[in-house]
Design a protein around this motif. Structure first.
Motif, PDB file in Angstrom:
ATOM      1  N   PHE A 105       1.143  -1.146   0.151  1.00 19.32           N
ATOM      2  CA  PHE A 105      -0.005  -0.125   0.017  1.00 19.32           C
ATOM      3  C   PHE A 105       0.983   1.125  -0.215  1.00 19.32           C
ATOM      4  O   PHE A 105       1.120   2.320  -0.831  1.00 19.32           O
ATOM      5  CB  PHE A 105      -1.320  -0.032   1.179  1.00 19.32           C
ATOM      6  CG  PHE A 105      -1.928   1.659   1.636  1.00 19.32           C
ATOM      7  CD1 PHE A 105      -2.973   0.998   0.008  1.00 19.32           C
ATOM      8  CD2 PHE A 105      -2.102   2.449   2.301  1.00 19.32           C
ATOM      9  CE1 PHE A 105      -3.878   1.989   0.640  1.00 19.32           C
ATOM     10  CE2 PHE A 105      -2.823   3.291   1.967  1.00 19.32           C
ATOM     11  CZ  PHE A 105      -3.533   3.330   1.174  1.00 19.32           C
ATOM     12  N   SER A 106       2.183   1.165   0.680  1.00 19.17           N
ATOM     13  CA  SER A 106       2.679   1.645   0.776  1.00 19.17           C
ATOM     14  C   SER A 106       3.440   2.778  -0.640  1.00 19.17           C
ATOM     15  O   SER A 106       3.614   4.006  -1.245  1.00 19.17           O
ATOM     16  CB  SER A 106       4.001   2.389   1.532  1.00 19.17           C
ATOM     17  OG  SER A 106       4.394   2.944   1.301  1.00 19.17           O
ATOM     18  N   ASN A 107       3.554   0.952  -0.860  1.00 20.14           N
ATOM     19  CA  ASN A 107       4.292   1.407  -2.528  1.00 20.14           C
ATOM     20  C   ASN A 107       3.425   2.028  -3.601  1.00 20.14           C
ATOM     21  O   ASN A 107       3.419   2.794  -4.294  1.00 20.14           O
ATOM     22  CB  ASN A 107       5.008  -0.027  -2.945  1.00 20.14           C
ATOM     23  CG  ASN A 107       5.865  -0.140  -2.039  1.00 20.14           C
ATOM     24  OD1 ASN A 107       6.745   0.007  -1.909  1.00 20.14           O
ATOM     25  ND2 ASN A 107       6.367  -1.089  -2.517  1.00 20.14           N
ATOM     26  N   LEU A 108       2.132   1.423  -3.406  1.00 19.26           N
ATOM     27  CA  LEU A 108       0.819   1.991  -4.081  1.00 19.26           C
ATOM     28  C   LEU A 108       0.652   3.470  -4.588  1.00 19.26           C
ATOM     29  O   LEU A 108       0.898   4.231  -5.097  1.00 19.26           O
ATOM     30  CB  LEU A 108      -0.763   1.750  -3.915  1.00 19.26           C
ATOM     31  CG  LEU A 108      -1.517   1.747  -4.356  1.00 19.26           C
ATOM     32  CD1 LEU A 108      -1.486   1.553  -6.002  1.00 19.26           C
ATOM     33  CD2 LEU A 108      -2.983   1.114  -3.945  1.00 19.26           C
ATOM     34  N   VAL A 109       0.798   4.085  -2.926  1.00 21.10           N
ATOM     35  CA  VAL A 109       0.645   5.504  -3.134  1.00 21.10           C
ATOM     36  C   VAL A 109       1.343   6.307  -3.332  1.00 21.10           C
ATOM     37  O   VAL A 109       1.280   7.462  -4.148  1.00 21.10           O
ATOM     38  CB  VAL A 109       0.086   5.938  -1.535  1.00 21.10           C
ATOM     39  CG1 VAL A 109       0.361   6.926  -0.969  1.00 21.10           C
ATOM     40  CG2 VAL A 109      -1.130   5.361  -0.658  1.00 21.10           C
ATOM     41  N   ASP A 110       3.086   5.610  -2.590  1.00 18.51           N
ATOM     42  CA  ASP A 110       3.736   6.685  -3.814  1.00 18.51           C
ATOM     43  C   ASP A 110       3.574   6.575  -5.769  1.00 18.51           C
ATOM     44  O   ASP A 110       3.820   7.713  -5.660  1.00 18.51           O
ATOM     45  CB  ASP A 110       5.335   5.660  -3.871  1.00 18.51           C
ATOM     46  CG  ASP A 110       5.876   5.658  -1.998  1.00 18.51           C
ATOM     47  OD1 ASP A 110       5.235   7.302  -1.440  1.00 18.51           O
ATOM     48  OD2 ASP A 110       6.984   4.707  -1.509  1.00 18.51           O
ATOM     49  N   VAL A 111       3.343   5.303  -5.922  1.00 18.88           N
ATOM     50  CA  VAL A 111       3.101   5.936  -7.409  1.00 18.88           C
ATOM     51  C   VAL A 111       1.966   6.529  -7.907  1.00 18.88           C
ATOM     52  O   VAL A 111       2.194   7.483  -8.941  1.00 18.88           O
ATOM     53  CB  VAL A 111       2.987   3.710  -7.976  1.00 18.88           C
ATOM     54  CG1 VAL A 111       2.382   3.968  -9.475  1.00 18.88           C
ATOM     55  CG2 VAL A 111       4.204   3.005  -7.595  1.00 18.88           C
ATOM     56  N   LEU A 112       1.153   6.935  -7.113  1.00 18.57           N
ATOM     57  CA  LEU A 112      -0.142   7.164  -7.553  1.00 18.57           C
ATOM     58  C   LEU A 112       0.250   8.799  -7.060  1.00 18.57           C
ATOM     59  O   LEU A 112      -0.453   9.699  -7.908  1.00 18.57           O
ATOM     60  CB  LEU A 112      -1.708   6.912  -6.329  1.00 18.57           C
ATOM     61  CG  LEU A 112      -2.092   5.641  -6.545  1.00 18.57           C
ATOM     62  CD1 LEU A 112      -2.960   5.357  -5.487  1.00 18.57           C
ATOM     63  CD2 LEU A 112      -2.232   5.610  -8.147  1.00 18.57           C
TER      64      LEU A 112
END
Length: 297
Positions: free
Chosen positions: A240-247
């Motif tokens: 989820f942390s990686n996903l928020v970074d990407v978004l």
């Protein structure tokens, strides 16, 4: 020799704090070592990196977000029959300066490839300047694997000047720029509804490359059924942390739906990655202050 930027490249409408000024002194002074800028979220590390890039008098330079670069490195590595040198030739050409934004290491498999990559970059005499939320000694924090990465950490500390950027102001809390990401919302909603669930995105074994592919040609994303992070697995929280970074870096307007309010969803979780995603998600609250669809402070 690492290229230097002219001091006027760091001219700003605000007064730089002491830590930022110290970083500017390093980035404008000649040295054979690279620079490793690290510190808490929102202290101006990316701003310093971007100003440095714009002020360096060479065209043989490349500035990338580490997520994106590593996705491309994996693809090129496989495409060239697991030849790292050919992959780096394809991605970097004849550059003399490489700037990574948000360098980090979490996965032991990635760590092995990163270790080889760094050794190759230093052998090629490519100057490296990075930002990170982690000190070098905090990379690959999982205690099961950290010791295996210590030789690479020692190499980083030998070949790069480590600069702490931890001034008193979190500039994300006062930034006035409105982005597509900040225009998204965090809504308190029961489970269900249209969108992609947290479980589909984060419980499944997805990589950062999967998330980068997912947002290609997409401007809006809806994520539903986001649990309190303390109730999710460690791997799901990291995804989820990686996903928020990407978004965030892709500037994707995102509608987050969770049974838990934004100011409580990370309760019980600690860590630098948690601090970063909370800071980024908090932009939703600030941008939408007064909106019925977002949680108020």
């Amino acid at each position: 020799m690492r290229p230097i930027a002219a001091p006027d490249a760091f001219a700003a409408e605000f007064v730089l704090d002491a830590r930022q000024r110290a970083a500017v002194d390093v980035l404008t002074s000649p040295d054979r070592r690279g620079v490793y800028l690290w510190g808490p979220v929102g202290r101006g590390k990316t701003w310093l990196l971007d100003r440095y890039m714009s002020g360096v008098d060479t065209e043989a330079k490349k500035r990338v977000h580490f997520h994106s670069f590593f996705r491309d490195l994996h693809a090129s590595y496989f495409r060239h029959g697991f030849s790292l040198e050919k992959a780096l030739d394809e991605l970097l050409g004849t550059i003399e300066l490489l700037c990574f934004d948000e360098f980090h290491v979490h996965d032991i498999g990635d760590a092995r490839l990163i270790a080889r990559m760094l050794e190759s970059l230093f052998t090629r005499k490519i100057a490296l300047v990075t930002t990170s939320n982690y000190p070098p000694d905090g990379l690959l924090p999982n205690p099961l694997f950290h010791d295996a990465f210590v030789p690479t950490i020692e190499l980083l500390k030998k070949r790069m000047q480590v600069v702490l950027v931890d001034g008193p102001t979190d500039y994300r809390t006062i930034a006035g720029a409105r982005t597509h990401f900040a225009a998204g919302t965090w809504s308190v909603a029961e489970r269900g509804g249209d969108g992609i669930t947290f479980a589909e995105l984060c419980d499944a074994p997805k990589s950062t490359g999967d998330y980068l592919t997912m947002i290609e040609n997409r401007r809006v994303l809806t994520i539903t059924d986001i649990p309190q992070l303390k109730d999710a697995s460690r791997d799901a929280v990291q995804r989820f942390s990686n996903l928020v970074d990407v978004l965030y870096d892709g500037d994707i307007r995102t509608e987050f739906h969770s049974p838990t309010p934004l100011d409580a969803f990370a309760d019980g979780c600690v860590g630098l990655d948690i601090d970063r995603i909370v800071s980024r998600l908090d932009q939703l609250r600030r941008s939408n202050r007064g909106s019925d669809s977002a949680e108020s402070a």
